[in-house]
Motif scaffolding. Structure first.
Motif, short mmCIF file in Angstrom:
data_model
loop_
_atom_site.label_atom_id
_atom_site.label_comp_id
_atom_site.label_asym_id
_atom_site.label_seq_id
_atom_site.Cartn_x
_atom_site.Cartn_y
_atom_site.Cartn_z
N ALA A 173 0.83 -1.21 0.00
CA ALA A 173 0.00 0.00 0.00
C ALA A 173 0.87 1.26 0.00
CB ALA A 173 -0.93 0.00 1.21
N ILE A 174 1.97 1.21 0.73
CA ILE A 174 2.90 2.35 0.76
C ILE A 174 3.47 2.57 -0.64
CG2 ILE A 174 5.19 3.08 1.57
CD1 ILE A 174 4.46 1.90 4.29
N TYR A 175 3.86 1.47 -1.28
CA TYR A 175 4.39 1.57 -2.65
C TYR A 175 3.36 2.20 -3.59
CZ TYR A 175 6.10 0.12 -7.25
OH TYR A 175 6.52 0.12 -8.55
N ASN A 176 2.14 1.71 -3.50
CA ASN A 176 1.08 2.22 -4.38
C ASN A 176 0.79 3.69 -4.12
OD1 ASN A 176 0.74 -0.25 -5.66
ND2 ASN A 176 -0.78 -0.96 -4.17
N GLU A 177 0.83 4.09 -2.84
CA GLU A 177 0.61 5.49 -2.50
C GLU A 177 1.67 6.37 -3.15
OE1 GLU A 177 -1.61 7.31 0.42
OE2 GLU A 177 -2.60 6.12 -1.12
N MET A 178 2.91 5.97 -3.02
CA MET A 178 4.02 6.76 -3.57
C MET A 178 3.98 6.76 -5.09
SD MET A 178 7.25 6.15 -1.00
CE MET A 178 7.33 4.37 -1.24
N GLN A 179 3.65 5.61 -5.68
CA GLN A 179 3.59 5.53 -7.13
C GLN A 179 2.50 6.43 -7.69
OE1 GLN A 179 2.24 1.83 -9.07
NE2 GLN A 179 4.09 1.93 -10.33
N SER A 180 1.37 6.51 -6.99
CA SER A 180 0.27 7.35 -7.46
C SER A 180 0.65 8.83 -7.42
CB SER A 180 -0.99 7.11 -6.63
OG SER A 180 -0.83 7.58 -5.31
N VAL A 181 1.52 9.19 -6.46
CA VAL A 181 1.94 10.57 -6.33
C VAL A 181 3.06 10.89 -7.32
CG1 VAL A 181 2.89 12.30 -4.74
CG2 VAL A 181 1.22 10.65 -3.91
N ASN A 182 3.71 9.88 -7.86
CA ASN A 182 4.78 10.12 -8.83
C ASN A 182 4.31 10.91 -10.05
OD1 ASN A 182 7.04 7.22 -8.64
ND2 ASN A 182 6.99 9.14 -7.51
N LYS A 183 3.00 10.89 -10.30
CA LYS A 183 2.48 11.63 -11.45
C LYS A 183 2.68 13.13 -11.30
CE LYS A 183 -2.33 12.01 -9.89
NZ LYS A 183 -3.73 11.61 -10.17
N ILE A 184 3.07 13.57 -10.09
CA ILE A 184 3.37 14.98 -9.89
C ILE A 184 4.48 15.42 -10.83
CG2 ILE A 184 5.12 14.73 -8.08
CD1 ILE A 184 2.26 17.29 -7.99
N LYS A 185 5.36 14.47 -11.21
CA LYS A 185 6.45 14.80 -12.14
C LYS A 185 5.88 15.24 -13.49
CE LYS A 185 8.42 10.78 -11.69
NZ LYS A 185 9.35 9.63 -11.85
#
Length: 285
Positions: free
Chosen positions: A263-275
Motif C-alpha cells: 500500500a505504501i508503494y502504491n501510495e508513492m507511485q500514485s503521487v509520482n504523477k506529480i512529475k
C-alpha cells in the motif's frame, strides 16, 4: 517614468531592478519604515533615492510590497494621495483581504490586485535580483475594477518583465495558494522544527543531512514577519489544507504500523504523477 516601491525587499526590489533595466531613464524611489533597509537599497542601487507618501502624487507606478497585514493599512493611504494617472499594485500572497480593504475607495480604479508567483527564501534589499519574474505567473484579481487605460499600463509592464498573466477571483486565489504555497511553507517550518528538536540530543543528525533535506526545508529560512500575517489572513483555507495533509500523514503512519508495504508503494507511485504535472507546467513556461 517615476516608480515608487513601498517595502524594499525581494519582490518589490527585484521588480524595480528589472524596470530600471527596461527603462534606464526611470527614477526609482523607495519608501521603507526601516531606515537601514532604505540606506542599503540606495547603496545597492536598487532604488535611486528615498521618498515619502506626499511624493506619490507624481508617481507613474506604485508597488506595495510590504507584509500583508501592513498592506491593509498602507494601500488605502497610498490611494488617498496618488494622482489620477497613477497605477498601484500590491504583490502579497493573499488577495481577499486586500481587495475587501479598498472595495469602496474612491480611487479603487487606480489599483490592480496582483500576486507574482516568484521568489526565494531570502528577504530584504540584498535579496533583490534581476530576472526574477521571467517566465513566472502573475495572478491578477478583480481586473475589471481597474480602469482600462491603467490595466493596459500595468499589463504592458508585467509582460515586459516576462510574466505570464492569469486572472482569478480573490477567493479562488486564496484557496489554491493555500495548497501550493502556504502549506509548503508550513511543512518546511515544521520539518525544520522536528529536526532541530531532535538535534538537541543528536548533533550527528545534521552530518547526515543531504541535499534532499536541504531542498525540502529550504522554505523554513523564510521570514516569520512576512509569513505569520499570511497564515493569519488565510487562516480558514490554510486550516482546511492542514486537515487534509495531516490526514494523509496519519494514513501513511498507519500503513507503516501495519507493515503494509504494498500500500505504501502504491501510495508513492500514485503521487509520482506529480512529475508529469510539473513537467507540463515547465513546458508551458
Amino acid at each position: 517614468m517615476k516608480v515608487f516601491v513601498i517595502g524594499i525587499g525581494l519582490i518589490g526590489g527585484s521588480m524595480v531592478l528589472d524596470i530600471k533595466t527596461l527603462h534606464p531613464d526611470a527614477k526609482i524611489y523607495g519608501i521603507d519604515n526601516n531606515e537601514s533597509h532604505l540606506a542599503e537599497a540606495i547603496a545597492l542601487g536598487v532604488v535611486d533615492a528615498g521618498a515619502t507618501f506626499d511624493d506619490l502624487v507624481d508617481a507613474d507606478f506604485v508597488i506595495v510590497s510590504v507584509p500583508v497585514d501592513v498592506a491593509l493599512l498602507v494601500l488605502p493611504k497610498v490611494l488617498d494621495v496618488i494622482g489620477d494617472t497613477t497605477i498601484v499594485f500590491e504583490v502579497g500572497s493573499t488577495k481577499m483581504p486586500i481587495c475587501e480593504a479598498v472595495v469602496n475607495h474612491a480611487k479603487r480604479r487606480n489599483f490592480i490586485a496582483t500576486h507574482p508567483i516568484a521568489g526565494t527564501e531570502f528577504s530584504g534589499p540584498s535579496a533583490a535580483i534581476k530576472g526574477l519574474f521571467q517566465g513566472k505567473t502573475n495572478i491578477i484579481c478583480e481586473v475589471e475594477k481597474t480602469t482600462f487605460k491603467l490595466q493596459e499600463k500595468a499589463l504592458e509592464l508585467f509582460t515586459a518583465l516576462g510574466m505570464r498573466i492569469r486572472y482569478m477571483d480573490p477567493k479562488s486565489h486564496d484557496k489554491h495558494i493555500a495548497y501550493v504555497s502556504h502549506l509548503s511553507h508550513i511543512s518546511a517550518f515544521m520539518l525544520g522544527k522536528t529536526v532541530i528538536d531532535k538535534e538537541k540530543h543528536e548533533q550527528d543528525i545534521f552530518d547526515m543531512a543531504g541535499s534532499g533535506f536541504e531542498s525540502t526545508v529550504r522554505l523554513a529560512k523564510s521570514s516569520p514577519a512576512m509569513w505569520t500575517p499570511i497564515f493569519k489572513q488565510n487562516r480558514k483555507q490554510v486550516v482546511k489544507t492542514l486537515e487534509e495533509y495531516i490526514s494523509n500523514l496519519s494514513k501513511f503512519k498507519e500503513l507503516l504500523e501495519k507493515e503494509d508495504y504494498d500500500a505504501i508503494y502504491n501510495e508513492m507511485q500514485s503521487v509520482n504523477k506529480i512529475k508529469e504535472i510539473l513537467n507540463g507546467i515547465n513546458v508551458k513556461k
